[in-house]
Design a protein around this motif. Structure first.
Motif, PDB file in Angstrom:
ATOM      1  N   PRO A 164       0.768  -1.299   0.057  1.00 14.44           N
ATOM      2  CA  PRO A 164       0.008  -0.103  -0.092  1.00 14.44           C
ATOM      3  C   PRO A 164       0.630   1.083   0.181  1.00 14.44           C
ATOM      4  O   PRO A 164       0.560   2.356  -0.561  1.00 14.44           O
ATOM      5  CB  PRO A 164      -0.738  -0.147   1.263  1.00 14.44           C
ATOM      6  CG  PRO A 164      -0.794  -1.519   1.731  1.00 14.44           C
ATOM      7  CD  PRO A 164       0.604  -2.019   1.195  1.00 14.44           C
ATOM      8  N   VAL A 165       2.130   1.186   0.460  1.00 17.92           N
ATOM      9  CA  VAL A 165       2.824   2.289   0.513  1.00 17.92           C
ATOM     10  C   VAL A 165       4.277   2.151  -0.229  1.00 17.92           C
ATOM     11  O   VAL A 165       4.992   1.406  -0.192  1.00 17.92           O
ATOM     12  CB  VAL A 165       3.329   2.540   2.059  1.00 17.92           C
ATOM     13  CG1 VAL A 165       4.054   4.001   2.294  1.00 17.92           C
ATOM     14  CG2 VAL A 165       2.159   2.834   2.945  1.00 17.92           C
ATOM     15  N   ALA A 166       4.292   3.368  -1.294  1.00 20.52           N
ATOM     16  CA  ALA A 166       5.265   3.158  -2.181  1.00 20.52           C
ATOM     17  C   ALA A 166       6.538   3.749  -1.386  1.00 20.52           C
ATOM     18  O   ALA A 166       6.571   4.530  -0.563  1.00 20.52           O
ATOM     19  CB  ALA A 166       5.176   3.997  -3.257  1.00 20.52           C
ATOM     20  N   TRP A 167       7.917   3.249  -1.899  1.00 19.32           N
ATOM     21  CA  TRP A 167       9.120   3.970  -1.215  1.00 19.32           C
ATOM     22  C   TRP A 167       9.287   4.876  -1.961  1.00 19.32           C
ATOM     23  O   TRP A 167       8.935   5.346  -3.000  1.00 19.32           O
ATOM     24  CB  TRP A 167      10.190   2.622  -1.394  1.00 19.32           C
ATOM     25  CG  TRP A 167      10.735   2.476  -2.803  1.00 19.32           C
ATOM     26  CD1 TRP A 167      10.039   1.559  -3.567  1.00 19.32           C
ATOM     27  CD2 TRP A 167      11.854   3.311  -3.571  1.00 19.32           C
ATOM     28  NE1 TRP A 167      10.594   1.696  -5.090  1.00 19.32           N
ATOM     29  CE2 TRP A 167      11.769   2.650  -4.704  1.00 19.32           C
ATOM     30  CE3 TRP A 167      12.865   3.865  -3.281  1.00 19.32           C
ATOM     31  CZ2 TRP A 167      12.608   2.848  -5.865  1.00 19.32           C
ATOM     32  CZ3 TRP A 167      13.639   4.541  -4.099  1.00 19.32           C
ATOM     33  CH2 TRP A 167      13.889   4.039  -5.478  1.00 19.32           C
ATOM     34  N   SER A 168      10.291   5.908  -1.397  1.00 18.46           N
ATOM     35  CA  SER A 168      10.651   7.202  -1.940  1.00 18.46           C
ATOM     36  C   SER A 168      12.020   7.351  -1.589  1.00 18.46           C
ATOM     37  O   SER A 168      12.736   6.821  -0.727  1.00 18.46           O
ATOM     38  CB  SER A 168       9.697   7.985  -1.422  1.00 18.46           C
ATOM     39  OG  SER A 168       9.609   8.423   0.014  1.00 18.46           O
ATOM     40  N   VAL A 169      12.599   8.186  -2.381  1.00 19.77           N
ATOM     41  CA  VAL A 169      14.008   8.901  -2.162  1.00 19.77           C
ATOM     42  C   VAL A 169      14.218   9.696  -0.867  1.00 19.77           C
ATOM     43  O   VAL A 169      13.046  10.591  -0.575  1.00 19.77           O
ATOM     44  CB  VAL A 169      14.556   9.687  -3.344  1.00 19.77           C
ATOM     45  CG1 VAL A 169      15.938  10.146  -3.064  1.00 19.77           C
ATOM     46  CG2 VAL A 169      14.757   8.795  -4.688  1.00 19.77           C
ATOM     47  N   GLN A 170      14.953   9.336   0.154  1.00 27.00           N
ATOM     48  CA  GLN A 170      15.014  10.005   1.453  1.00 27.00           C
ATOM     49  C   GLN A 170      16.178  11.025   1.393  1.00 27.00           C
ATOM     50  O   GLN A 170      16.876  11.068   0.283  1.00 27.00           O
ATOM     51  CB  GLN A 170      15.087   9.105   2.275  1.00 27.00           C
ATOM     52  CG  GLN A 170      13.886   8.031   2.531  1.00 27.00           C
ATOM     53  CD  GLN A 170      12.484   8.809   2.699  1.00 27.00           C
ATOM     54  OE1 GLN A 170      12.638   9.636   3.649  1.00 27.00           O
ATOM     55  NE2 GLN A 170      11.252   8.575   1.882  1.00 27.00           N
ATOM     56  N   LYS A 171      16.625  11.288   2.524  1.00 30.61           N
ATOM     57  CA  LYS A 171      17.567  12.352   2.775  1.00 30.61           C
ATOM     58  C   LYS A 171      19.171  11.759   2.558  1.00 30.61           C
ATOM     59  O   LYS A 171      20.019  12.612   2.468  1.00 30.61           O
ATOM     60  CB  LYS A 171      17.589  13.018   4.164  1.00 30.61           C
ATOM     61  CG  LYS A 171      17.644  11.884   5.138  1.00 30.61           C
ATOM     62  CD  LYS A 171      17.270  12.554   6.676  1.00 30.61           C
ATOM     63  CE  LYS A 171      17.372  11.536   7.843  1.00 30.61           C
ATOM     64  NZ  LYS A 171      17.057  11.915   9.377  1.00 30.61           N
ATOM     65  N   SER A 172      19.152  10.615   2.536  1.00 29.35           N
ATOM     66  CA  SER A 172      20.445   9.804   2.293  1.00 29.35           C
ATOM     67  C   SER A 172      20.103   8.497   1.725  1.00 29.35           C
ATOM     68  O   SER A 172      19.128   8.001   1.564  1.00 29.35           O
ATOM     69  CB  SER A 172      21.278   9.714   3.664  1.00 29.35           C
ATOM     70  OG  SER A 172      20.614   8.858   4.527  1.00 29.35           O
TER      71      SER A 172
END
Length: 409
Positions: A262-270
């Motif tokens: 249900p929740v896609a991954w995403s680019v984070q701070k590192s």
């Protein structure tokens, strides 16, 4: 010509014999993996009792990397339990007929449900008011066994199809909200979406482990169990390629961010936090990606352990022979340690016996309750060291005696 036919029949019979492993009451690799997993599971439960109340180790906005991975490694536990429950049921056919196995699965399944709502509820809360009741893994395992009692009478291909449809297809139902179903909302919470079955001022019953897709994982485990009647090299090849296939399937499906969670991954701070987002898949209910992520490596471990138990892992193997015994006793031990810690650090223990709502489950901790990860890991090691001699004793009892009731604990 008669001699040629006789030799051919003997050769065929020999091939059949060689294709089957010797009859054993237990499979060492299964017990070993189960033992490793249940020891890891104890870490999660120590954290539940000694960590910060209400904190989510997988919430990327508040967690730390060590805390995230402390929780993430325990994600492997439930999928392996359900998979090996199915495999164990299949192996039981070595000493039972399908009719006898069905009866056993129903009675053991009902027993697990009773354990959940009576014995384990008390272990978690140390009270009998039934103000808050959480239905977790034993509840779902019990129902999975009851469903499997019916499924085992179907052809293997039908059991596999049932499992694949539930595991791979259930995320299509993620958009269905229990509230939209009116009076059927509690049923939907039992089947697919964690939620309340009863929610009143006097009593709360919350389903944390909906049955779908856990019953599907158990069905697939039953089909996998038939591989333990094959020749070793053929079984090892299956475990290797299944493990690789599921692991690669997780990576590919997670990368495209289209389906499976249900929740896609995403680019984070590192890069590290991006990796955490990539690994942060849904457990309640377990998404397709959650199950691919956990069951793929589990199958590779089954392949690695198929040749025998390495000496350093023998304690885990012994614990894996009596997993339900460990499961029940370790909750009581952890809760007792928490009561002792509360008294020593805060001078009172009243809240350790009271959980008025889900926000204070499984007990009402005093302000400032959080012992930190180093202490949690030390307490985890202490719990395992205390329980190992008990598990070894009980495993010896089960090996010496054949009382019917021993198969229920």
């Amino acid at each position: 010509m008669i001699e040629d036919k006789t030799e051919a029949l003997v050769a065929d019979a020999q091939a059949i014999i060689e294709d089957r492993p010797p009859q054993r009451s237990r499979i060492e690799s299964i017990d070993l993996l189960r033992g490793i997993i249940i020891v890891i599971m104890a870490l999660d439960h120590v954290h539940d009792f000694f960590g910060a109340p209400g904190a989510s180790p997988t919430d990327l906005s508040t967690t730390t990397a060590p805390l995230f991975f402390t929780r993430w490694i325990t994600h492997f536990c439930a999928p392996v339990f359900f998979l090996l429950t199915g495999a164990g049921a299949c192996l039981t056919l070595q000493r039972m007929s399908k009719r006898e196995l069905s009866r056993f699965l129903v009675t053991r399944g009902l027993w697990l449900i009773v354990l959940e709502v009576v014995v384990m509820r008390f272990a978690l809360q140390f009270n009998l008011d039934y103000q808050v009741t959480m239905l977790t893994v034993l509840w779902a395992l019990g129902w999975a066994m009851i469903v499997l009692a019916v499924l085992i009478h179907l052809p293997t291909w039908a059991i596999v199809a049932f499992g694949v449809v539930l595991v791979a297809g259930h995320n299509l139902l993620d958009g269905v909200q229990a509230e939209a179903l009116g009076s059927f909302a509690p049923l939907w919470s039992v089947l697919h979406a964690p939620g309340f079955v009863i929610n009143s001022a006097q009593h709360i019953v919350f389903v944390a482990y909906p049955l779908i897709p856990w019953v599907g994982v158990t069905a697939l485990g039953y089909a996998l169990g038939s591989a333990y009647r094959w020749r070793a090299d053929r079984r090892q090849t299956l475990l290797l390629w299944l493990g690789i296939g599921l692991s690669l399937g997780f990576l590919a499906l997670r990368l495209v961010n289209v389906y499976g969670d249900p929740v896609a991954w995403s680019v984070q701070k590192s890069p590290l936090w991006t990796a955490l987002s990539f690994l942060d898949t849904r457990k309640y209910p377990p998404s397709l990606l959650f199950l691919l992520m956990t069951l793929g490596p589990a199958l590779l471990l089954l392949r690695a352990f198929d040749g025998g138990v390495p000496r350093p892992l023998r304690p885990a193997w012994i614990i894996g022979k009596v997993p339900l015994f460990f499961y029940v006793v370790h909750f009581y031990l952890i809760h007792l340690l928490a009561v002792a810690a509360c008294y020593l650090c805060f001078g009172s223990v009243g809240g350790m016996f009271h959980s008025p709502d889900l926000g204070h489950f499984p007990f009402t901790a005093p302000p400032g309750w959080d012992f930190g990860l180093p202490t949690i890991y030390l307490l985890w090691a202490l719990v395992v060291l205390i329980l190992y001699p008990l598990c070894r004793w009980y495993a010896d009892v089960k090996q010496r005696r054949k009382d019917w009731w021993l198969s229920y604990l």
